[in-house]
Write an enzyme that holds these catalytic residues in place. Structure first.
Site, PDB file in Angstrom:
ATOM      1  N   ASP A  77       5.115   0.527  11.931  1.00 12.09           N
ATOM      2  CA  ASP A  77       3.874  -0.100  11.461  1.00 12.09           C
ATOM      3  C   ASP A  77       3.757  -1.571  11.901  1.00 12.09           C
ATOM      4  OD1 ASP A  77       3.026   2.224  10.316  1.00 12.09           O
ATOM      5  OD2 ASP A  77       3.450   1.651   8.245  1.00 12.09           O
ATOM      6  N   ARG A  96       1.090  14.440  13.767  1.00 12.71           N
ATOM      7  CA  ARG A  96       1.554  14.178  12.402  1.00 12.71           C
ATOM      8  C   ARG A  96       1.487  15.410  11.493  1.00 12.71           C
ATOM      9  NH1 ARG A  96      -0.578   8.419  10.224  1.00 12.71           N
ATOM     10  NH2 ARG A  96       1.296   8.464   8.967  1.00 12.71           N
ATOM     11  N   CYS A 148      -4.551  13.179  13.887  1.00 18.36           N
ATOM     12  CA  CYS A 148      -5.054  11.839  13.597  1.00 18.36           C
ATOM     13  C   CYS A 148      -4.795  10.971  14.798  1.00 18.36           C
ATOM     14  CB  CYS A 148      -4.427  11.261  12.336  1.00 18.36           C
ATOM     15  SG  CYS A 148      -2.867  10.468  12.624  1.00 18.36           S
ATOM     16  N   LYS A 194       0.834  -1.206   0.000  1.00 16.32           N
ATOM     17  CA  LYS A 194       0.000   0.000   0.000  1.00 16.32           C
ATOM     18  C   LYS A 194       0.869   1.256   0.000  1.00 16.32           C
ATOM     19  CE  LYS A 194      -1.781   1.448   4.079  1.00 16.32           C
ATOM     20  NZ  LYS A 194      -1.443   2.858   4.401  1.00 16.32           N
ATOM     21  N   ASN A 195       1.879   1.264   0.887  1.00 19.42           N
ATOM     22  CA  ASN A 195       2.675   2.483   1.053  1.00 19.42           C
ATOM     23  C   ASN A 195       3.634   2.735  -0.104  1.00 19.42           C
ATOM     24  OD1 ASN A 195       1.344   2.955   3.383  1.00 19.42           O
ATOM     25  ND2 ASN A 195       3.052   2.486   4.755  1.00 19.42           N
ATOM     26  N   ARG A 233      -8.520  -0.647   4.958  1.00 25.32           N
ATOM     27  CA  ARG A 233      -7.608   0.353   4.399  1.00 25.32           C
ATOM     28  C   ARG A 233      -6.254  -0.264   4.048  1.00 25.32           C
ATOM     29  NH1 ARG A 233      -6.535   5.316   7.832  1.00 25.32           N
ATOM     30  NH2 ARG A 233      -5.257   5.597   6.003  1.00 25.32           N
TER      31      ARG A 233
HETATM   32  C1  UD1 Z   1       4.612   6.760   6.312  1.00 24.47           C
HETATM   33  C2  UD1 Z   1       3.720   5.555   6.151  1.00 24.47           C
HETATM   34  C3  UD1 Z   1       3.231   5.095   7.519  1.00 24.47           C
HETATM   35  C4  UD1 Z   1       4.403   4.863   8.450  1.00 24.47           C
HETATM   36  C5  UD1 Z   1       5.335   6.071   8.492  1.00 24.47           C
HETATM   37  C6  UD1 Z   1       6.605   5.836   9.277  1.00 24.47           C
HETATM   38  C7  UD1 Z   1       2.745   5.896   3.976  1.00 24.47           C
HETATM   39  C8  UD1 Z   1       1.531   6.217   3.179  1.00 24.47           C
HETATM   40  N1  UD1 Z   1       2.590   5.899   5.302  1.00 24.47           N
HETATM   41  O1  UD1 Z   1       3.820   7.808   6.865  1.00 24.47           O
HETATM   42  O2  UD1 Z   1       2.489   3.896   7.363  1.00 24.47           O
HETATM   43  O3  UD1 Z   1       3.944   4.614   9.768  1.00 24.47           O
HETATM   44  O4  UD1 Z   1       5.710   6.446   7.147  1.00 24.47           O
HETATM   45  O5  UD1 Z   1       7.298   4.737   8.777  1.00 24.47           O
HETATM   46  O6  UD1 Z   1       3.796   5.604   3.438  1.00 24.47           O
HETATM   47  N2  UD1 Z   1       6.626  14.467  10.647  1.00 24.47           N
HETATM   48  C9  UD1 Z   1       6.677  15.817  10.962  1.00 24.47           C
HETATM   49  N3  UD1 Z   1       6.550  16.724   9.949  1.00 24.47           N
HETATM   50  C10 UD1 Z   1       6.381  16.336   8.640  1.00 24.47           C
HETATM   51  C11 UD1 Z   1       6.350  14.962   8.336  1.00 24.47           C
HETATM   52  C12 UD1 Z   1       6.481  14.047   9.359  1.00 24.47           C
HETATM   53  O7  UD1 Z   1       6.826  16.193  12.130  1.00 24.47           O
HETATM   54  O8  UD1 Z   1       6.264  17.221   7.775  1.00 24.47           O
HETATM   55  C13 UD1 Z   1       6.795  13.459  11.729  1.00 24.47           C
HETATM   56  C14 UD1 Z   1       5.576  12.565  11.911  1.00 24.47           C
HETATM   57  O9  UD1 Z   1       4.614  13.155  12.748  1.00 24.47           O
HETATM   58  C15 UD1 Z   1       6.222  11.334  12.521  1.00 24.47           C
HETATM   59  C16 UD1 Z   1       7.591  11.261  11.831  1.00 24.47           C
HETATM   60  O10 UD1 Z   1       7.824  12.573  11.337  1.00 24.47           O
HETATM   61  O11 UD1 Z   1       6.408  11.522  13.897  1.00 24.47           O
HETATM   62  C17 UD1 Z   1       7.675  10.277  10.662  1.00 24.47           C
HETATM   63  O12 UD1 Z   1       6.596  10.490   9.785  1.00 24.47           O
HETATM   64  P1  UD1 Z   1       6.667  10.151   8.229  1.00 24.47           P
HETATM   65  O13 UD1 Z   1       7.858   9.287   7.967  1.00 24.47           O
HETATM   66  O14 UD1 Z   1       6.536  11.417   7.472  1.00 24.47           O
HETATM   67  O15 UD1 Z   1       5.348   9.298   8.054  1.00 24.47           O
HETATM   68  P2  UD1 Z   1       4.328   9.313   6.839  1.00 24.47           P
HETATM   69  O16 UD1 Z   1       5.053   9.570   5.569  1.00 24.47           O
HETATM   70  O17 UD1 Z   1       3.152  10.158   7.189  1.00 24.47           O
END
Ligand code: UD1
Length: 428
Positions: free
Chosen positions: A315, A130, A125, A22-23, A407
């Site tokens: 995850d 996030r 969320c 999915k990701n 999902r």
């Molecule tokens: C992706 C995955 C999700 C997984 C996560 C971490 C997808 C669709 N989802 O989510 O399943 O759990 O990676 O492996 O691929 N953060 C910030 N600011 C930002 C972006 C992130 O503070 O602009 C923080 C987030 O709150 C979190 C950390 O960084 O604490 C990592 O998040 P991130 O790697 O960005 O996760 P996603 O891409 O949302």
């Protein structure tokens, strides 16, 4: 709303075909916005999140054609052809982004290709605040003008994006993907430092390369992207879902059985294999994927901390906790990626688990057996951890709010049933 009923106790035995990730599929689909030619994706999983993004892309003007084998369990999965001949609209509305945060992945490609985008901010969320600040800061560095108004980010780059050096203060999968896509069509060189190295990021980089992008350092923490004027079409097969692989391994570990995961790849799950090995579960390469078997002697406690790849994935944290709930001894799991990702803890405790929370750490004192109970969870991985727990528990577990599972897990009930689990989905 449907629910899932599991009667635990039967060791799993059989084969499960692993779906496309999915990701990986979500960012790959968003990449279709970067080209006027067709992007053909194979092995696309049959999931609610995929349908949500397909609808959003269609609203932006992408022609989405779904072909291939229906039913999703056949080898190769579904084939999705996405063609963005022109960008017809540049709005990603709140109703879609609220349902699925990954919708933010259209922001970079839209600004890069169409010079503008209006995308809803995802808001809070279930697993923490996030934010998307890294996505926005990075796009600003690439020359986009951003304005936050009424819960939306309004982005403009009328004269196109230009390359820049961006150093992420911490690893973000989504920000790396969004900016890698945007930088592919920017003028000049972009350097992404402290980039995510997740296999799904690598899969996206490989697909962009097929489309004509110039990306160096793929799979490392420094990506160097030479922007090109246009990208072409490509055909790409989505890599197998390492979280689905690991979740079925957890199911076999909790139930005490032996299963083969068809199409699974050991190289994607190194940290998970090491953790399972430590608690008494063998995961080995087989002819058609990997084989999982709980060793004689039962489960043993381990300590682990979630980390960006190649570390132990956040995850899989909830599913691993469900396994460790019945291990001999006390385990500690530290969640280092997301705040507040412990919604499964009170539910597991209702099933008889002994888990205490200390900030970002959970201490799991193993008990001989869990007992079935009605439970529910507010996110995808927490929900599936309750199914894993239910498979090893005595009596019946009812998992409510099944839409979370839809999902991210294709045909979960059918796949587990094929391995002898006593599980069914019932309409409420
Ligand atoms: C992706 C995955 C999700 C997984 C996560 C971490 C997808 C669709 N989802 O989510 O399943 O759990 O990676 O492996 O691929 N953060 C910030 N600011 C930002 C972006 C992130 O503070 O602009 C923080 C987030 O709150 C979190 C950390 O960084 O604490 C990592 O998040 P991130 O790697 O960005 O996760 P996603 O891409 O949302």
């Amino acid at each position: 709303m449907d629910k899932i009923e599991v009667r635990g106790g039967a060791p799993l035995s059989g084969q499960v075909r692993i779906a496309g990730a999915k990701n990986a599929a979500l960012p790959l689909m968003a990449a279709s916005l970067l080209s006027e030619e067709a992007l053909v994706l194979a092995n696309v999983p049959h999931l609610a999140d995929i349908a949500t993004l397909a609808h959003l892309l269609a609203a932006l003007g992408v022609e989405v054609v779904l072909d291939g084998t229906r039913g999703g369990t056949a080898p190769g999965g579904r084939v999705m052809a996405l063609t963005a001949r022109t960008i017809g609209a540049t709005l990603a509305p709140y109703d879609v982004v609220r349902k699925m945060r990954a919708s933010i992945l259209v922001l970079g490609p839209l600004v890069a290709r169409a010079g503008e985008a209006v995308v809803s901010l995802p808001g809070g969320c279930a697993i923490g605040t996030r934010p998307v600040d890294l996505h926005l800061k990075g796009l600003r560095r690439l020359g986009a003008e951003l304005e936050l108004r009424d819960g939306y980010v309004h982005a403009r780059a009328p004269r196109g994006l230009r390359g820049a050096t961006i150093r992420f203060p911490f690893v973000s999968v989504g920000a790396t993907e969004n900016l890698m896509m945007a930088a592919s069509l920017a003028r000049g060189t972009t350097v992404l430092d402290n980039a995510a190295r997740e296999p799904e990021v690598v899969d996206l980089a490989n697909c962009l390369t097929k489309m004509g992008a110039q990306i160096m350092g793929i799979g490392t923490e420094q990506l160097v992207i030479e922007g090109v004027a246009r990208l072409g079409g490509a055909t790409h097969e989505v890599l197998p879902d390492r979280i689905e692989i690991s979740t079925y391994a957890a199911a076999a570990a909790a139930s005490g059985g032996e299963i083969e995961l068809l199409g699974a790849r050991l190289d994607l799950i190194g940290a998970v294999v090491a953790a399972f090995d430590g608690c008494g579960v063998a995961i080995e390469e087989s002819e058609r994927g990997v084989r999982v078997r709980r060793r004689d002697g039962g489960l043993r406690a381990i300590d682990l901390t979630t980390q960006p790849y190649p570390g132990f994935p956040t995850d899989m944290q909830a599913q691993m906790m469900a396994v460790l709930a019945t291990a001999t001894g006390a385990s500690t799991i530290t969640e280092a990626i997301f705040e507040n990702r412990f919604m499964h803890v009170p539910e597991l405790c209702r099933m008889g688990a002994q888990i205490s929370l200390h900030g970002s750490a959970a201490v799991i004192q193993g008990v001989p057996r869990l007992r079935g109970a009605p439970v529910m969870a507010t996110d995808l991985r927490a929900s599936v951890s309750l199914v894993v727990a239910g498979l090893g528990a005595e009596g019946e577990t009812t998992v409510n709010r099944v839409y979370h599972l839809d999902r991210g897990y294709e045909h979960l009930v059918d796949k587990l049933r094929a391995c002898g689990a006593d599980i069914s989905r019932v309409a409420d």
